[in-house]
Write an enzyme that holds these catalytic residues in place. Sequence first.
Site, short mmCIF file in Angstrom:
data_model
loop_
_atom_site.label_atom_id
_atom_site.label_comp_id
_atom_site.label_asym_id
_atom_site.label_seq_id
_atom_site.Cartn_x
_atom_site.Cartn_y
_atom_site.Cartn_z
N LYS A 175 -5.02 3.37 -3.13
CA LYS A 175 -4.35 2.58 -2.09
C LYS A 175 -5.24 2.43 -0.86
CE LYS A 175 -0.30 1.60 -3.93
NZ LYS A 175 0.10 0.19 -4.19
N TYR A 192 -3.91 8.53 -6.38
CA TYR A 192 -3.05 7.42 -6.00
C TYR A 192 -3.38 6.99 -4.57
CZ TYR A 192 1.25 4.99 -4.57
OH TYR A 192 2.15 4.08 -4.07
N SER A 203 0.86 -1.18 0.00
CA SER A 203 0.00 0.00 0.00
C SER A 203 0.90 1.24 0.00
CB SER A 203 -0.94 -0.04 1.22
OG SER A 203 -1.78 1.09 1.24
#
Length: 287
Positions: free
Chosen positions: A158, A154, A140
């Site tokens: 995650k 992004y 992650s």
Amino acid sequence: MTSPKVWFITGASTGLGREVAEYALSKGDNVLATLRKPSMLEDLTAKYPSSRLVTFPLDVTDTPSIAAAFNEAISRFNRIDIVLNNAGYYMVSEAEGMSHRAAREMFDVLLWGAENVMREAIRCFRDVNRPMGGRLLNVSSRTAIIPQPGTVHYASAKAALECLSEGYISELDPEWNIKITLIEPGLFRTSVIQSRVTEPVHPAYTSNASLPTRKYRALYPDIEQTHFDGDPAKFAEVAYRLSRLDEPPVRLPLHRVALESARQKGELLLEAAEKWSSWSDDVYFRK
């Protein structure tokens, strides 16, 4: 002497994935390394025989290819013990400056691609391995804990992967002996910095250089030397140690920045629960 473990690694061409592949091989384990261009590991395939290292071309957005890669690993090594779910990339942009198409493409890799790898990993751990079991290490990011302005899509992908992983953990039968850990790395120096995609500044943010995304953009191109001080080789050592734990953690924030993010998020959640708890006093059906 314990028998060698078998690793399945996505995103093995460079960075964290490659470092883990190299370290696992150096410790005597076997590796099936997936990457878009297997030629990028020619130095390793020259060093290790095919009985130890197998490369496989894989784009994690191609679901049938994921199954094919897992089947190749089973065919070569008879089982898979550890999956490092690592493939990904990131983009620098204001949140409202990211096109929906670019955002969806990122989610296809970071979330849906990663989930399809998770599904195949769990299937192999449960239905193929004898005895059953395996370790799934989902890479992650510390930005999943507290988003970094300038990379929030992004971070969102995650964060979704983290929620999904915790959901899988809550549903798995303990008898399957499948352990899932979210590794939340902080600032590790890898090629992802140079390979980032940078979108133009959104027009509404151009006039104020003090805005958070503008400050973040200004850190480039020197950010690698000024901020990213995590050593990918040491990340690999940690991932290897983690793979050997009988009871691994669900989350592993890794790097001082990741630890600070975890502490800050925990404090914010506790503060919200305490400060606003009275608002939940009268939201229930009358008995």
